[in-house]
Motif scaffolding. Structure first.
Motif, PDB file in Angstrom:
ATOM      1  N   GLU A  46       0.803  -1.221   0.000  1.00  0.00           N
ATOM      2  CA  GLU A  46       0.000   0.000   0.000  1.00  0.00           C
ATOM      3  C   GLU A  46       0.834   1.266   0.000  1.00  0.00           C
ATOM      4  O   GLU A  46       0.370   2.319  -0.449  1.00  0.00           O
ATOM      5  N   ASP A  47       2.074   1.210   0.489  1.00  0.00           N
ATOM      6  CA  ASP A  47       2.947   2.385   0.441  1.00  0.00           C
ATOM      7  C   ASP A  47       3.900   2.350  -0.745  1.00  0.00           C
ATOM      8  O   ASP A  47       4.766   3.220  -0.868  1.00  0.00           O
ATOM      9  N   GLY A  48       3.754   1.346  -1.604  1.00  0.00           N
ATOM     10  CA  GLY A  48       4.667   1.191  -2.727  1.00  0.00           C
ATOM     11  C   GLY A  48       4.092   1.690  -4.030  1.00  0.00           C
ATOM     12  O   GLY A  48       3.104   2.428  -4.076  1.00  0.00           O
ATOM     13  N   GLY A  51       0.546   0.095  -4.744  1.00  0.00           N
ATOM     14  CA  GLY A  51      -0.442   0.505  -3.754  1.00  0.00           C
ATOM     15  C   GLY A  51      -1.471  -0.550  -3.412  1.00  0.00           C
ATOM     16  O   GLY A  51      -2.633  -0.225  -3.123  1.00  0.00           O
ATOM     17  N   ASP A  53      -3.584  -2.892  -1.277  1.00  0.00           N
ATOM     18  CA  ASP A  53      -3.986  -2.846   0.129  1.00  0.00           C
ATOM     19  C   ASP A  53      -4.260  -4.265   0.612  1.00  0.00           C
ATOM     20  O   ASP A  53      -5.303  -4.854   0.312  1.00  0.00           O
ATOM     21  N   ASP A  55      -4.125  -6.377   4.216  1.00  0.00           N
ATOM     22  CA  ASP A  55      -3.897  -6.309   5.662  1.00  0.00           C
ATOM     23  C   ASP A  55      -4.567  -7.464   6.399  1.00  0.00           C
ATOM     24  O   ASP A  55      -4.973  -7.328   7.546  1.00  0.00           O
ATOM     25  N   THR A 294       3.522  -2.040   6.278  1.00  0.00           N
ATOM     26  CA  THR A 294       3.181  -0.645   5.982  1.00  0.00           C
ATOM     27  C   THR A 294       4.395   0.215   6.351  1.00  0.00           C
ATOM     28  O   THR A 294       4.538   0.663   7.489  1.00  0.00           O
ATOM     29  N   SER A 296       5.178   3.193   6.002  1.00  0.00           N
ATOM     30  CA  SER A 296       4.956   4.543   6.529  1.00  0.00           C
ATOM     31  C   SER A 296       4.846   4.559   8.044  1.00  0.00           C
ATOM     32  O   SER A 296       4.990   5.622   8.668  1.00  0.00           O
ATOM     33  N   THR A 297       4.604   3.394   8.664  1.00  0.00           N
ATOM     34  CA  THR A 297       4.525   3.326  10.128  1.00  0.00           C
ATOM     35  C   THR A 297       5.864   2.957  10.772  1.00  0.00           C
ATOM     36  O   THR A 297       5.972   2.903  11.992  1.00  0.00           O
ATOM     37  N   ASN A 368       6.196  -4.312  13.163  1.00  0.00           N
ATOM     38  CA  ASN A 368       7.159  -3.378  12.579  1.00  0.00           C
ATOM     39  C   ASN A 368       8.577  -3.630  13.077  1.00  0.00           C
ATOM     40  O   ASN A 368       9.545  -3.586  12.308  1.00  0.00           O
TER      41      ASN A 368
END
Length: 606
Positions: A46-48, A51, A53, A55, A294, A296-297, A368
């Protein structure tokens, strides 16, 4: 609906194909291939770039578990019994005690670095406690790193057998945290459950491996169905063992070892199919886990997560390895290398999904941190395995050149195999050595034309020769058809300047090279001397100094006996053993303590 299905197939197949293509770049630049697969998944997430999604933790865990079972079965299938005999006890200590020690050490560091309870910190330690079988097997088998036998065997068996312990610890800690109990994990019930997991898994694996081999040799079906049938039986064993309370992962690994070391019908078809399925499983597992992340986290935990990874790499695993291998007489350089090749991979990310499934808090932190630890491990350790092995003096120069061999299956339970060799320039056969009587050449292909052996005359480079031979003797043929290995200075330093026959008496050798042996050693052969020095546990590269010379084990035969001894008349001075980080830390602390004591004495004297 059809459009959605076609899009899903297009994306999934496209990502697999892209992963295969990026492997070409990986081999060129030396990047760890599994890191490349993981990065492809991240770029598709999703951050690539794509995108996507995704989860769904339970689905990712399901896909990862099936993929890991396939990888472990293939890993066991390719593990020879000789490997297990060499490294069984140290590897099992590492797979149990090493995982427990790493969990405790890393858990303590996690407690200091993160806002977690003690049980949560230990859970994080358990998640990253095991080495990744896919990463280790790839680097040692596919990556072309030729190591000393005991080191390589220990790493392979450890990586294939430590996952069940880490999985058990992780599941147990998740259950304890979910139940809100403060009891420590080492209770009687926990030990009983652990014994059940390991005991049932080992017994099921032994029985399942024997059953797989037995059924394959009795069943008469199309050859293309054998590998499908074997893989289906392995997955049935994985699931059934888990349903009765055992470790399915241990069961499929043990079953692979048992089946892979037996004479099986269509064995070459089985190996090729399983090798392809192993690659597909690795790609699917790493892509799925990359999609689940993810990035971005990551910044919220990246600094303490990298600190935890560095603690694991430079302190936690080295200390655990040092304590576990202390009774087994490994050389310091060997222990340092085993500690270094503690790559974390998809298994750690897979275990980080369990807190999500268990409904715990801090799940994003667990996932993470585990992901960042894996990335750091693959970058720092995966990229440096070969340079580290070379620096520590553990790479064994090749004693045999490239062998181009092709194996063909015979119908039924034939006691011979058909092997085809391409004759290499400069090989023993090309130089006129005869093929042994027990090997029966049936066909020669020269410049596209087929002919019988008596028509072909002397075999020539680039000929293809087809031979009937007993499977246990094929390695002996390899020596005849292998390309020659150029001898360089490094090889002489490793194997010595001259070659001695194993029955050469030390008194005769001493007279020829001008040194005086001990009176009681005069009648001993060089093999007797080496066997005495190493208590019968020998491997290629072992050496002893005797007066002004060194005696070095050059080769072992198929039964592990010394068949060739090297002699170095100007013994090299090997590099001093490299000290592990924990030793350097202990030495630094000792220097600080000595300086403080000296300062205190000086103050008292004043």
């Amino acid at each position: 609906m059809l459009d959605t299905m076609n899009l899903a197939v297009l994306i999934g197949a496209g990502l697999v194909a892209l992963s295969v293509l990026t492997s070409l770049v990986s081999f060129r630049v030396g990047a760890p291939l599994l890191l490349v697969f993981l990065v492809v998944g991240l770029l598709a997430g999703e951050d690539g770039v794509l995108g996507l999604d995704f989860d769904n933790g339970p689905v990712a865990y399901f896909i990862g578990s099936i993929a890991l079972a396939v990888i472990l079965f293939d890993s066991g299938f390719e593990t020879r019994l000789s490997t297990i005999r060499v490294a069984a006890w140290p590897a099992l200590v590492l797979a149990t005690g090493g995982v427990l020690l790493t969990t405790g050490l890393v858990g303590g560091a996690a407690y200091l670095l993160f806002d977690l309870s003690w049980l949560e910190a230990l859970l994080l330690g358990a998640i990253v406690s095991s080495t990744d079988a896919a990463a280790v097997f790839f680097l040692l088998r596919v990556g072309g790193v030729t190591l000393r036998e005991r080191v390589r065997s220990t790493l392979e068996v450890e990586s294939g057998s430590n996952d069940p312990v880490a999985i058990f610890l992780t599941i147990t800690l998740v259950e304890l945290i979910a139940a809100g109990t403060a009891e420590g994990p080492l209770t009687l019930n926990l030990l009983q459950a652990f014994g059940m997991q390991i005991g049932v898994g080992a017994i099921a694996g032994l029985a399942g491996g024997y059953l797989i081999a037995r059924v394959v040799n009795v069943l008469d079906v199309d050859p293309g169905l054998y590998p499908v049938f074997v893989l289906a039986l392995a997955l049935c064993l994985f699931a059934a063992t888990g349903m009765v309370g055992g470790s399915g992962f241990l069961a499929v690994y043990v079953a692979g070892v048992v089946a892979g070391n037996r004479r099986l019908r269509s064995i070459n078809v089985l190996r090729r199919f399983q090798n392809g399925m192993m690659w597909l499983a690795q790609i699917a597992m790493f892509l799925t886990l990359g999609l689940l992340a993810t990035p971005s986290t990551f910044p919220a935990v990246i600094v303490p997560a990298v600190a935890l990874a560095l603690f694991l790499i430079f302190v936690g695993r080295p200390l655990a390895i040092w304590l576990c291998l202390a009774p087994f007489r490994f050389q310091r350089n060997e222990t340092v290398f085993i500690a270094w090749v503690g790559l974390r991979g998809a298994v750690s990310i897979l275990l980080a999904i369990l807190p999500v499934i268990g409904g715990l808090s801090n799940t994003q932190t667990f996932f993470n941190v585990a992901f960042i630890v894996v990335l750091t491990s693959l970058v720092v350790q995966g990229w440096t395995v070969r340079p580290m092995a070379r620096r520590l003096g553990l790479i064994v120069p090749p004693r045999r050149g490239v062998v181009e061999r092709f194996e063909l299956d015979l119908p039924g339970g034939a006691s011979h195999e058909v092997v085809a060799y391409r004759i290499a320039e400069g090989s023993s056969v090309a130089e006129g050595h005869r093929i042994p009587r027990w090997a029966r050449p049936s066909l020669v292909v020269r410049a596209g034309q087929t002919m019988r052996l008596h028509q072909a005359g002397r075999l020539q480079p680039n000929d293809y020769v087809y031979i009937f031979a007993p499977p246990q003797q094929v390695q002996m043929l390899d020596r005849l058809f292998a390309a020659p290995v150029p001898v360089n200075a490094d090889d002489r330093e490793f194997f010595g300047d001259f070659t001695l026959k194993p029955d050469a008496q030390l008194g005769t050798v001493a007279a020829a090279y001008g040194f005086a042996p001990k009176p009681e050693d005069t009648e001993l052969t060089v093999v007797d001397l080496l066997q005495r020095a190493f208590s019968g546990h020998v491997e290629v590269g072992d050496r002893i100094s005797y007066g002004p010379v060194e005696l070095i084990i050059r080769t072992l035969d198929d039964e592990g006996r010394i068949s060739e001894v090297g002699l170095a008349v100007e013994p090299s001075r090997p590099a001093p053993p490299k000290r592990p980080p924990i030793d350097r830390l202990r030495a630094a602390l000792a220097r600080v303590v000595r300086r403080r004591r000296a300062g205190a004495r000086a103050s008292a004297a004043e």
